[in-house]
Scaffold this motif. Structure first.
Motif, short mmCIF file in Angstrom:
data_model
loop_
_atom_site.label_atom_id
_atom_site.label_comp_id
_atom_site.label_asym_id
_atom_site.label_seq_id
_atom_site.Cartn_x
_atom_site.Cartn_y
_atom_site.Cartn_z
N SER A 401 35.75 30.85 40.91
CA SER A 401 35.08 32.14 41.10
C SER A 401 35.32 32.96 39.85
O SER A 401 36.21 32.63 39.04
CB SER A 401 35.63 32.88 42.34
OG SER A 401 36.92 33.39 42.08
N PRO A 402 34.56 34.05 39.65
CA PRO A 402 34.78 34.88 38.46
C PRO A 402 36.20 35.43 38.36
O PRO A 402 36.65 35.80 37.27
CB PRO A 402 33.76 36.01 38.63
CG PRO A 402 32.66 35.41 39.45
CD PRO A 402 33.37 34.50 40.42
N SER A 403 36.93 35.49 39.47
CA SER A 403 38.29 36.03 39.44
C SER A 403 39.36 34.96 39.55
O SER A 403 40.55 35.27 39.62
CB SER A 403 38.47 37.04 40.57
OG SER A 403 38.23 36.44 41.83
N ALA A 404 38.98 33.68 39.59
CA ALA A 404 39.95 32.58 39.73
C ALA A 404 39.67 31.53 38.67
O ALA A 404 38.85 30.63 38.87
CB ALA A 404 39.89 31.98 41.13
N MET A 405 40.34 31.65 37.54
CA MET A 405 40.14 30.73 36.42
C MET A 405 41.48 30.19 35.94
O MET A 405 42.47 30.91 35.88
CB MET A 405 39.43 31.44 35.25
CG MET A 405 38.04 31.93 35.57
SD MET A 405 37.17 32.49 34.09
CE MET A 405 35.69 33.19 34.83
N ALA A 406 41.48 28.91 35.59
CA ALA A 406 42.66 28.32 34.98
C ALA A 406 42.79 28.82 33.55
O ALA A 406 41.82 29.23 32.92
CB ALA A 406 42.54 26.80 35.01
#
Length: 476
Positions: A401-406
């Protein structure tokens, strides 16, 4: 003879029992291929946003009054720059009755009488009264500077259109909803000069962009305004965000979007969100009436988002330029080419990104789908066999999601800063994207990035781990 018969029966029965012990029947096994638990899929949005170019500017002149603008002059009054603007500084004017109509004007000193129709807007706020009542707003002055139209707020809370030709005449007036002398207001006027009349269309907005008044007016005392500026009459007032335009300055238009659902966000130079709009087709209008000369009158930025909320483009306006109401822009984008290998366990992608640091491209290159019911742990690895241009700055990550990035693989000016992405957990039946963001500092460049998608049954490379090859060819 009897013993011989008994021996024969014994041998027969022994062979029968012995044969039944070792007897077996033929069987068959059927093998069906099973899909791997993690598979690669084409992106929902198989293209990249490359840049944003301004195609039209309606502004004849503009100023945010961060300093006294060049090419302006005063007729009466005391005028200075103060720090109490809506954003940054503002122009403060105090009337001394020495201008046209015994008011005071500060105006753009270029003859605009060649325009039969123009738009004018200013943000204004009362400082104090010098008499029992007064006016503050926009002035449209004739070439001899002895006649003018004014579109002003009076201190009783009305928006008033008046003319002065030796004496004052009120053409139209209406009240401003919930007027407060301590508030900033935005006046927008469009005037049109015809052979029979001068027509005025006026709107007033609060600083949130809500319309609080509107009116129309007409005058048969016809002259084409030559000089346009601001006016104070028996008051001291502040002015900010001034523009003269040949098109409606309340909106910015973005064209050539890929379709509906794309979100355009406008930010000022202080990184405040000014306005946002969602497309219903290939063109969208963004209402920026709350900040027509965006920010403090220089730079600012745009973000364009895919319909799923991920950024597609970030565009920074030059510090020598500004974002203005009435501007039109066009988006440039390019389709990506994606080839998924057999069993959906490999991929080759070719895409374009920006060739300038003023625009940052974002590309949802691939989907990673967990075809299993249990979670897997995934990351990306950049192989040393990659060929990378020294003009390339790029991040490659995995995101749900736009707020959950590695944490991303990072390339800066062609140098690999980090060749591993962070790990991300992908639950059963869900998907993630391989997300690329960056730019070249030169056009006509190309890089080949050889990656591996690693997924493991347990975290921290415990359990069983599998590697999928992915090749990305990224061009400008």
């Amino acid at each position: 003879m009897r013993y011989i018969l008994i021996l024969f029966l014994f041998i027969f029965l022994f062979n029968l029992v012995y044969g039944s012990v070792f007897d077996y029947y033929p069987s068959s096994i059927s093998l069906s291929p099973v899909s791997p638990p993690i598979i690669l899929q084409s992106s929902d949005y198989p293209f990249s946003c490359i840049g944003l170019s301004r195609t039209y500017r309606g502004a004849v002149t503009y100023t945010d009054f961060e300093a006294l603008p060049s090419g302006w002059t005063s007729y009466g009054g005391t005028w200075s720059i103060v720090s109490s603007g809506y954003k940054g500084n503002a122009l403060q004017g105090a009337d001394n009755n020495n201008g046209t109509g015994k008011a005071s004007q500060y105006y753009y000193n270029t003859d605009l009488s060649s325009y039969a129709s123009l738009w004018v807007s200013v943000k204004t706020k009362l400082v104090n009264l010098l008499k029992k009542s007064g006016y503050y707003g926009i002035s449209l002055i004739n070439s001899g500077k002895n006649s003018m139209y004014t579109i002003e707020i009076d201190t009783k809370g009305n928006i008033v259109v008046r003319s002065y030709t030796g004496s004052w005449s009120t053409l139209s007036s209406t009240s401003i909803q919930n007027y407060s002398s301590s508030n900033w207001y935005i006046i927008v006027v469009n005037y049109t000069v015809t052979s029979s009349a001068v027509n005025f269309y006026v709107w007033v907005y609060d600083v949130n962009g809500a319309q609080v008044a509107s009116l129309t007016a007409s005058s048969t005392n016809i002259f084409t305004p030559s000089y346009i500026g601001v006016d104070v009459n028996d008051v001291t007032a502040l002015f900010d965000d001034f523009i003269i335009s040949n098109t409606d300055p309340r909106i910015i238009t973005i064209s050539n979007l890929p379709g509906s659902g794309y979100v355009v966000e406008v930010y000022d130079n202080l990184n405040n969100l000014v306005s946002t709009a969602t497309s219903t087709g290939s063109t969208v209008s963004v209402n920026i009436v709350s900040d027509i000369v965006v920010g403090t009158g220089y730079d600012g930025s745009f973000t364009i988002r895919y319909p799923n909320g991920f950024p597609c483009l970030g565009y920074n306006v030059s510090t020598s330029d500004a974002i203005l109401g009435g501007d039109s822009y066009s988006l440039s984008y390019s389709f990506a080419t994606t080839n998924i290998g057999s069993n959906s366990t490999s991929a080759v992608i070719s895409t374009y990104i920006s060739g300038s640091s003023s625009s940052k491209s974002y590309v949802l290159t691939l989907k990673i789908y967990n075809n299993d019911v249990k979670p897997y742990y995934i990351r990306l690895i950049l192989d040393t066999s990659s060929s990378i241009s020294s003009y390339l700055t790029l991040n490659i990550t995995i995101t749900t999601s736009p707020s959950a990035m590695a944490d991303p693989i990072r390339v800066v000016s062609g140098s690999v800063i980090n060749k591993f992405s962070g790990w991300i957990s992908l639950s059963g039946g869900s998907y993630a994207y391989i997300y690329v963001s960056g730019y070249y500092t030169s056009s006509g460049q190309s890089s080949t990035l050889n990656l591996y998608l690693e997924y493991c049954s347990l975290s921290n490379e415990n359990g069983v781990c599998v590697f999928y090859p992915i090749q990305m060819v990224i061009k400008s």
